[in-house]
Design an enzyme around this catalytic site. Structure first.
Site, mmCIF file in Angstrom:
data_model
loop_
_atom_site.group_PDB
_atom_site.id
_atom_site.type_symbol
_atom_site.label_atom_id
_atom_site.label_comp_id
_atom_site.label_asym_id
_atom_site.label_seq_id
_atom_site.Cartn_x
_atom_site.Cartn_y
_atom_site.Cartn_z
ATOM 1 N N SER A 45 0.841 -1.201 0.000
ATOM 2 C CA SER A 45 0.000 0.000 0.000
ATOM 3 C C SER A 45 0.874 1.249 0.000
ATOM 4 C CB SER A 45 -0.836 -0.028 1.281
ATOM 5 O OG SER A 45 -1.418 1.223 1.526
ATOM 6 N N TYR A 68 -2.052 -0.892 10.974
ATOM 7 C CA TYR A 68 -2.300 -1.525 9.668
ATOM 8 C C TYR A 68 -1.116 -1.252 8.731
ATOM 9 C CZ TYR A 68 -3.642 -1.708 4.807
ATOM 10 O OH TYR A 68 -3.629 -1.946 3.456
ATOM 11 N N LYS A 96 2.149 -3.621 6.824
ATOM 12 C CA LYS A 96 2.603 -3.634 5.421
ATOM 13 C C LYS A 96 4.109 -3.352 5.345
ATOM 14 C CE LYS A 96 -1.388 -4.400 3.451
ATOM 15 N NZ LYS A 96 -1.684 -5.740 2.938
#
Ligand code: NAD
Ligand code: WQD
Length: 339
Positions: A124, A150, A154
């Site tokens: 992302s 979150y 990643k």
């Protein structure tokens, strides 16, 4: 190729399966349906005109993975499975670290033991944090820490993948760094189906349009941007899906990590998106200006030239296409897959 698609019942996974099948690949899906529904798989089957192999299993379940890898000849994996709600991840970080990290480690271990070395990972733009400049290039220095758990998962997974390729074990790994996926399949039968009140702009706008939500709150109009509202790189999910097919057909050089931005290269403000949606749907979107949302940045859009040069991929669809497709999906399915 036989591609294992983790998280294939989800928003991006389901659209990617269509592109994979249309390009002659076969898919095996694993999804625990924690943020999706079996109906998405059924509808994807209708679009592609064939029954899909689907396992309702958790990617953290190594025994389930072992059975799948033993039963099927798998040539490559696209790893979508993961939790993705930024706000929730700050409240319950361990849920995110557990789900996103343990699933990825389990998957990589099983892949290694079955000598499956081709992986496309859903990363992302969040890994860039607050970028020093836009458009963002892949060569931008990644921060050690991003503001939400979150995003941190990643970043940690990408670090892990970078470590893996230097083991000289012939891994062929591509991390696709998605910008802001929006839109839906042109049939209007599959699309994004948030289980709760949407956090993201496009599903929020669509639910206001369909009358499920009263009005949009525009989070800040005092950013240093064209109209003061936040600017993002909205990419149609069908274009994003095609990037995965391109990544499989031009695989990474073994032992060489590659991370590629998947965006349009163009920034769109919140108010521009609202305008485009009103135009595409013919529905007025009531909105109010609200405070900035904690953790938001002013501008984030991709330099997408690497995807063009390495994968021969570039976005084809416009914001207007995406708004029309989101509206087709939302208006035909006001309650998503629940009917
Ligand atoms: P999604 O929630 O619709 O799809 C993810 C799927 O993974 C869901 O079907 C969920 O049930 C499944 N899943 C989650 N944990 C699992 C587990 N442990 N085992 C098996 N299945 C599991 O999300 P999406 O928008 O399709 O996103 C796909 C991937 O792309 C995610 O990794 C996400 O972080 C990443 N991504 C998404 C966006 C975005 O804005 N949508 C942007 C950048 C990156
Ligand atoms: C877009 C713009 C908001 C909702 C998130 C994740 C990122 C990636 C994509 C997974 C911003 C504004 C939004 C609303 C608003 N996901 N907005 N009112 O924050 O760019 O990115 O999704 O990897 O990691 O952080 O997307 O759609 O939430 O916001 O004004 O009700 O819309 O402030 O400017 P974001 P978004």
């Amino acid at each position: 190729m036989n591609i294992l698609v983790t998280g294939g019942a989800g928003y991006i996974g389901s659209h990617t399966i269509i592109e994979l099948i249309n390009n002659g690949h076969d898919v095996i899906i694993i999804d625990n349906l924690s943020n999706s529904s079996k109906e998405a798989v059924t509808r994807t089957e209708k679009i592609v005109g064939k029954v899909l192999t689907f396992y309702e299993k958790d990617v953290r379940d190594k025994q389930a993975l072992e059975e799948i890898f033993s039963k099927h000849q798998i040539d490559g994996v696209i790893h979508f499975a993961g939790l993705k709600a930024v706000g929730e991840s700050v409240k319950v970080p361990l849920k995110y670290y557990n789900n996103n990290l343990i699933s990825t480690v389990s998957l990589l271990e099983i892949m290694e033991s079955h000598d499956v070395k081709q992986l496309v990972f859903s990363s992302s733009a969040t890994v860039y944090g607050d970028p020093a400049s836009v458009p963002i290039k892949e060569s931008a220095t990644l921060p050690a820490k991003v503001t939400n758990s979150y995003g941190q998962t990643k970043l940690i997974i990408e670090t892990m993948l970078m470590d893996l390729v230097i083991t000289n074990n012939d891994w062929q790994i591509t991390a696709l760094r998605y910008f802001n996926p929006i839109g839906a399949h042109e049939s209007g039968t599959i699309g994004e189906d948030p289980s709760d009140i949407p956090n993201n702009l496009m599903p929020y706008v669509s639910q206001v349009a369909v009358g499920k939500l009263k009005e949009l709150s525009v989070f800040g109009n005092d950013y240093p941007t064209r109209d003061g509202t936040g600017v993002r790189d909205y990419i149609h999910v069908a274009d994003l899906a095609k990037a995965h097919v391109a990544a499989l057909s031009t695989p990474a050089t073994p032992n060489k990590y590659r991370a590629i931005n998947i965006g349009t290269g163009k920034g769109t403000s919140v108010l521009e998106l609202v305008n485009a949606f009103e135009h595409a749907s013919g529905v007025k979107i009531p909105y109010k200006i609200a405070d900035r949302r904690l953790g938001d940045i002013a501008e984030c859009y991709a330099d997408s030239s690497l995807a063009q040069s390495i994968l021969g991929w570039q976005a084809q669809k416009t914001i207007e296409d995406a708004c029309a497709d989101s509206w087709r999906w939302q208006s035909a399915n006001p309650n998503g897959y629940k009917g």
